[in-house]
Scaffold this active site. Structure first.
Site, short mmCIF file in Angstrom:
data_model
loop_
_atom_site.label_atom_id
_atom_site.label_comp_id
_atom_site.label_asym_id
_atom_site.label_seq_id
_atom_site.Cartn_x
_atom_site.Cartn_y
_atom_site.Cartn_z
N ASP A 177 -12.46 -1.52 5.08
CA ASP A 177 -11.61 -2.68 4.78
C ASP A 177 -12.39 -3.98 4.88
O ASP A 177 -12.20 -4.90 4.08
CB ASP A 177 -10.43 -2.75 5.76
CG ASP A 177 -9.46 -1.59 5.62
OD1 ASP A 177 -9.62 -0.79 4.68
OD2 ASP A 177 -8.56 -1.49 6.48
N LYS A 203 -5.35 -2.49 14.37
CA LYS A 203 -4.81 -1.52 15.32
C LYS A 203 -5.51 -1.67 16.67
O LYS A 203 -6.72 -1.80 16.76
CB LYS A 203 -4.97 -0.10 14.76
CG LYS A 203 -4.16 0.11 13.48
CD LYS A 203 -4.38 1.50 12.92
CE LYS A 203 -3.54 1.72 11.67
NZ LYS A 203 -3.95 0.86 10.53
N VAL A 246 -5.83 0.19 2.65
CA VAL A 246 -5.94 -1.27 2.55
C VAL A 246 -7.03 -1.66 1.56
O VAL A 246 -6.82 -2.51 0.69
CB VAL A 246 -6.21 -1.89 3.93
CG1 VAL A 246 -6.62 -3.36 3.80
CG2 VAL A 246 -4.97 -1.79 4.81
N GLU A 291 0.83 -1.20 0.00
CA GLU A 291 0.00 0.00 0.00
C GLU A 291 0.87 1.26 0.00
O GLU A 291 2.05 1.21 0.37
CB GLU A 291 -0.93 0.01 1.20
CG GLU A 291 -0.22 0.15 2.53
CD GLU A 291 -1.15 0.57 3.66
OE1 GLU A 291 -1.44 1.77 3.73
OE2 GLU A 291 -1.54 -0.29 4.44
#
Length: 319
Positions: free
Chosen positions: A155, A172, A119, A38
């Site tokens: 995502d 995360k 993403v 990415e």
């Protein structure tokens, strides 16, 4: 006067494919391993000028493992899979570059815009180009207080309908990890723990949440990819959750303390929606003296190395 006949519906072959670099195009033609990367981490995730250094380092790691890097971005209305040095410098240096998710691709292409891909956009364009493996840092997921905000990353739905293997360090830790895993299960996205029985916590080696399946080698991941191909059915991604090494993770006590303070600050300031994640990440970096950034980079490096090995294992069978 006869009416003009309606224009034929666009066919899939008429849709804009990513422009492949010569290196990527040649590798695909020869069925050699390619790894998608990415560009958001380069344009928006790291300070300048270190971002350009890291971009080159990640591509070098892919090559050292015997694969070809395909950094994905949109430049002047053209999607690219594989950037030359000048394009990579542009992504790293252009402060006006937009952040493009999957939903932003059509406007960006139509209006001649430039942007770094998240993403969701990277996975979509990589799969569209015929790439099978994608390395990133961490996925987006279900946000905390989802019951109140209904906020989750794009995502998840994109991965539910895109047949690509994504190597990441989990999601995360600022997100709701248990809810994200439940959402991935509901959407039919497979999750493999790489040499771990627990889902990684991005900055941390473990989130404490178990995974249903553990693999030990790149060859085992490639075998799962081939079994998925043989089964057919709805396209969905395969997530390979690769923990950051314990010696490189953020100190768990520091992580928990700073994260609690950050979340409280968001509540006090009324920070919600898309503004939450960048605020939290910047606060974590500042309050940990840059340690969270170094843990992030350690995770990305490990994911890139593993993705290249998986792509090589997969390509060795396809030849």
């Amino acid at each position: 006067m006869p009416l003009r006949p309606p224009a034929p519906a666009p066919q899939e072959s008429d849709l804009p494919l990513p422009v492949l670099s010569a290196e990527v195009r040649e590798a695909l033609a020869e069925r050699r391993p390619v790894v998608a990367l990415e560009s958001t981490i380069i344009a928006h995730g790291l300070p300048r000028p270190r971002n350009l250094q890291v971009a080159g380092e990640l591509e070098d790691l892919v090559r050292e493992a015997g694969a070809v890097p395909a950094t994905v971005a949109v430049l002047d209305g053209r999607a690219h899979a594989g950037l030359d040095s000048g394009q990579l410098e542009r992504v790293a240096g252009d402060t006006a570059l937009r952040k493009l998710g999957h939903r932003d691709l059509a406007p960006a292409l139509a209006l001649g815009a430039s942007g770094a891909t998240t993403v969701s956009a990277t996975a979509f364009l990589a799969a569209r180009a015929g790439l099978r493996v994608f390395a990133t840092g961490g996925l987006g997921g279900v946000h905390r207080e989802w019951v109140r905000t209904q906020d989750e990353s794009a995502d998840l739905r994109l991965l539910a309908r895109t047949g690509i293997t994504v190597v990441c360090a989990g999601v995360k830790s600022i997100l709701d990890v248990p809810a994200t895993l439940q959402r991935l299960e509901t959407l039919g996205v497979g999750v493999l723990g790489y040499r771990t029985e627990h889902f990684p916590g991005f900055y941390l080696s473990s989130s404490g949440e178990p995974v249903d399946w553990t693999v030990r080698t790149p060859q085992e991941v490639a075998a799962v990819m081939r079994a998925r191909d043989a089964l057919g059915g709805p396209a969905a991604a395969l997530v390979v959750a690769n923990p950051v090494p314990q010696e490189d993770q953020l100190d768990p006590a520091v992580h928990d303390r700073v994260l609690a303070g950050t979340l409280e600050m968001c509540r006090e300031r009324g920070i919600t929606g898309q503004a939450v994640t960048p605020f939290l990440l910047e606060y974590l970096t500042r309050e940990t003296g840059g340690a969270s950034l170094e843990a992030n980079l350690a995770a990305v490096r490990g994911n890139v190395r593993l993705a290249a090995r998986i792509a090589a294992a997969d390509a060795s069978v396809a030849r």
